[in-house]
Design a protein around this motif. Structure first.
Motif: not given
Length: 873
Positions: A378, A388, A367-371, A419, A55, A374-375, A392
């Motif tokens: 998972r 997903n 934040l969207w890069s981190l998301l 992202f 990210s 994560v997405v 998003v």
């Protein structure tokens, strides 16, 4: 009598392993949810660095691209789309546009228009009491006739005129000299790199403050407010203030803009386009003819400008991308958009566009890069990942659009790309991680373990050879846990096992999950093989403790295989792992609870089994199987009551192959389903043929064994109905023999399936009764017709030592069957004495070598013909 039956059945028919399991409930337990969450958290924490790193890198790359302007075009496209979606189809009732279109120019037969025409138009409009007239037509030089008339018309204090500022070598266009400065405004619509007008330049001021210029739209608004008796105007470095409303100065890095600072000069704002049509419109010809309604003009701002394309005063706007013709908007209409926006903000309190500070934008992108990381991590399946990502992206668009409706331009493209870039990076890492790790437990997988084993040899290349051991562990009856309690319970079991193994190893380094329910451990250096065996037994004991899952006790056993090999030139890690696997399967074949050590020759057995499976498939294709039929005799009449169909394999390459050798392989590989379907088809064909040749009352019944795999097939009922219809026989001519264990795996589903079979008219028999673990509480619910006494009880009725005990067991089964209105068949009858006992116990039917071995169809037919001759000849 019933009480006695219960006691006897409990004593002799209950599976002893269940009793042992029930006695172990006081052993150690593991809190399922706590350990499950702990392991998932452990794996999650292990992956966090990769997610954060991806990210951070993605955020840095996207911010770099944004700062260099490479993303501006895409962001402006997104901006235009949001603006079109936000626009309302209502015009501003304070405005009226008088357009000079192509038809007007044709009628006047002159361009530029003469002063007389413009003067007449102004005079005509003044008759209807407009609040203000904004003339968006350059008038720097006279265009006679009517120059004096125009000069007089422009002296009215409710008229604002336009001029053009000098640009580079171009001198600009001045307003008529007799017009006061506070009624003159410049026209300057900044054009973005994609040739679209999204900004307006409201005000400019020289560094010394001596030169101050107001835009045409701003001057119009200020005069409008002045006529209303409420006008104040202030300039600060960061905003313009009109009355109490502030208009922030557009910065070079606001929203999706990354402009040269020279492009952001002066006091600019983002045009908040209200709708594609900002006001009502009338033509110049309409005005000159003078037949207008008072309310159309009274108290309004009337803008006069050229909309004809030949006037070269039209520009692309955010609406242009969706148009195929007339995609440009006239300058006078854009000025109307700006005037409407300014008045709406000043008089109605509407918001102007706002932007996030640059640092906050970077956090937003991060934040969207981190998301994204994560997405992707998972999402365990490709379709889940796709879903997903779509969700998003939709959320990001929806959030940006919602903020846009609240007058906020928050970047959409940079966080979207961050992202996707971060997600792609994590997906690549995840792919590599999954290549060498088990995603459930976080342990090494088979490929990784094989590499580690081989690396042991590389590390020892300059050292003395060392003995390496591999312990292979397999969970027994794991599928029943998955089927009975669900896959989450199975996952918990595997996680709990991995934790227990790590606790005994004090590390996860030598441990791997190498299959669905299989674990492997490598140990080096090994000094004593027996020490490894003792350690394996210790692991077996630790893993045999009960686990608790959501109130359920889970009892497991494991089978262990061990292999040993020294490092050196001939050391091959994958082979060592394979040998341990072979040893484990050997332990399963022997039903051994002790660890089995690999010995030379075991791999030959594995290869032989593989060849057997290959030949079995080939045998099915080449129709090498045939049915033999063992008679079932009525013990009361001595006549043949039916046959049990038994499959035999006479291989072209192997010769005769025992069912005990190929049936387990067929079961394990699933080939038993195809084989079982053929057996049913052939057995039904044969019994139909015998019915036609040897009619009798009662009719012959054909018994066919049903495998566990067949019993689990979802279309079993439909398949058998098709076979019966093709053979042309009634369902009651066929009896299916089903073992207790098959029905007890899932009692309710089994009862539903049995009822479906009974609806076809089939007869049902419980095979090998007394050797499984059925319960009397269920037995009366099973819609069966027959109990079949297992031959292990029958053959021991003449045992000198325990004959009375086994006669009691057989008697109990027969009595139980009769109490449930079932007939009973005893199998494995080999002596006259056994038959006499069964006749005495009132058993209806029997089969065994005493009567006949399994016969080919020809010999069985001969036996039927002989019996038919003796009885009717």
């Amino acid at each position: 009598m019933i009480t006695k039956l219960h006691q006897v059945i409990r004593s002799f028919l209950v599976d002893k392993s269940n009793e042992k399991a029930s006695q172990g409930t006081k052993n150690i337990s593991i809190n399922s949810s706590k350990n499950y969450r702990r392991q998932l958290r452990k794996i999650w924490i292990f992956t966090l660095p990769s997610i954060f790193l991806s990210s951070i890198l993605a955020t840095g790359v996207i911010i770099g691209l944004r700062q260099t302007g490479y993303l501006q075009f895409l962001e402006l496209v997104a901006y235009d789309q949001m603006l079109r979606l936000r626009s309302v189809n209502t015009s501003d009732s304070r405005l009226l546009v008088v357009e000079v279109n192509e038809e007007d120019i044709k009628q006047q037969k002159q361009w530029p228009l003469s002063d007389e025409v413009i003067a007449k138009a102004l005079d005509q409009l003044q008759r209807y009491d407009p609040k203000l007239i904004a003339l968006d037509i350059y008038r720097d030089i006279p265009h006679p006739p009517g120059t004096e008339s125009l000069k007089k018309a422009l002296e009215k204090d409710n008229i604002v005129v336009v001029k053009q500022l000098p640009m580079g070598d171009e001198p600009g266009v001045n307003a008529p000299k007799n017009i006061p400065k506070n009624r003159v405004g410049f026209s300057d619509l900044p054009i973005d790199l994609d040739n679209v007008v999204r900004r307006s330049l409201l005000y400019i001021e020289s560094p010394s403050g001596k030169i101050k210029e107001y835009s045409f739209a701003l001057q119009t608004v200020l005069n409008y407010l002045r006529n209303e008796g409420n006008s104040s105007f202030q300039v600060s470095p960061n905003f313009l203030q009109i009355n109490s409303q502030k208009f922030p100065r557009l910065q070079y890095n606001a929203g999706g803009y990354v402009l040269p600072e020279s492009e952001a000069s002066g006091w600019q704002n983002l045009i908040k386009y209200r709708s594609k049509k900002i006001s009502e419109t009338i033509s110049l010809t309409d005005v000159l003819q003078g037949d207008l309604e008072q309310k159309l003009i009274e108290n309004k701002i009337v803008l006069i400008g050229v909309t004809a394309h030949s006037g070269k005063d039209t520009f692309p706007t955010p609406y242009s991308a969706k148009e195929t013709e007339n995609f440009e908007m006239a300058g006078v209409e854009i000025h109307g958009q700006i005037i409407s926006e300014l008045l709406g903000t000043i008089l109605e309190g509407k918001k102007t566009f706002w932007f996030l500070p640059e640092g906050v934008e970077w956090v937003w992108i991060g934040l969207w890069s981190l998301l994204g990381g994560v997405v992707v991590w998972r999402s365990q399946r490709l379709w889940i990942l796709g879903g997903n990502v779509i969700i998003v992206v939709a959320v990001l668009w929806g959030l940006c659009f919602f903020l846009f409706t609240q007058s906020g331009w928050v970047p959409f493209i940079p966080p979207l790309l961050a992202f996707l870039l971060s997600g792609t990076s994590v997906l690549a890492y995840k792919t590599v991680y999954k290549t060498y790790h088990d995603p459930l437990t976080g342990l090494a997988n088979r490929r990784s373990l094989e590499r580690k084993l081989q690396q042991l040899n590389y590390k020892s290349i300059n050292q003395q050879p060392e003995l390496v051991a591999v312990i292979f562990i397999d969970v027994d009856r794991f599928k029943s846990i998955n089927d009975g309690l669900g896959h989450q319970a199975g996952d918990y079991l595997l996680i709990a096992m991995s934790q227990l193994l790590q606790e005994h190893l004090n590390s996860s380094e030598p441990l791997g999950r190498v299959g669905g329910d299989e674990f492997a451990i490598w140990l080096k250096p090994v000094k004593d093989k027996q020490e490894v065996v003792r350690f394996a037994k210790k692991l077996q004991q630790a893993l045999s403790q009960p686990l608790f899952w959501q109130g359920h006790e889970i009892y497991i056993t494991v089978t262990v295989g061990i292999s040993f090999e020294e490092t050196g030139d001939n050391f091959h890690g994958p082979e060592l792992l394979r040998y341990a696997d072979i040893a484990m399967h050997r332990a399963k074949e022997l039903n051994s609870s002790r660890p089995q050590i690999f010995e030379p020759g075991m791999d030959t057995q594995a290869i032989q089994r593989w060849h057997l499976e290959t030949d079995l498939r080939l045998g099915l294709q080449q129709k090498e199987f045939q049915l033999y039929y063992q008679p079932i005799i009525s013990l009361k009449t001595g006549r043949i009551a039916g046959f049990e169909a038994l499959v035999r394999w006479n291989s072209k390459t192997r010769g005769f192959v025992s069912p005990g050798a190929f049936i387990p392989v067929a079961e394990e590989t699933g080939l038993i389903v195809r084989l079982g379907e053929w057996i049913l088809t052939e057995a039904c064909r044969q019994i139909r043929e015998w019915h036609e040749r040897f009619p009798r009352n009662p009719a012959l019944i054909m018994s066919v064994n049903l495998s566990g795999r067949q019993f689990s097939e979802p279309n079993l009922v439909k398949q058998i109905k098709t076979i019966l219809d093709s053979a042309g026989i009634e369902g009651d001519r066929l009896k299916l023999e089903i073992t207790e264990s098959m029905m007890m795996n899932n009692v309710e589903e089994a009862i539903t399936l049995l009822n479906g079979l009974k609806e076809l008219g089939l007869r049902l028999s419980i095979d090998d009764f007394g050797t499984g673990y059925s319960s009397l509480s269920y037995l009366h619910r099973f819609p069966v017709d027959t109990l079949k006494v297992d031959k292990s009880f029958v053959e021991r009725m003449e045992d000198v030592k325990d004959s009375d005990k086994y006669i009691s067991i057989v008697q109990t089964i027969i009595s139980l069957g009769h109490n449930l209105n079932l007939d009973v068949i005893a199998e494995g009858i080999e002596t006259e004495g056994q038959m006499k006992v069964l006749e005495f116990l009132d058993c209806e039917y029997g089969q065994g070598y005493l009567f006949s071995r399994p016969l080919s169809s020809e010999n069985a037919e001969a036996l039927l013909a002989k019996e038919n001759y003796l009885n009717y000849g």
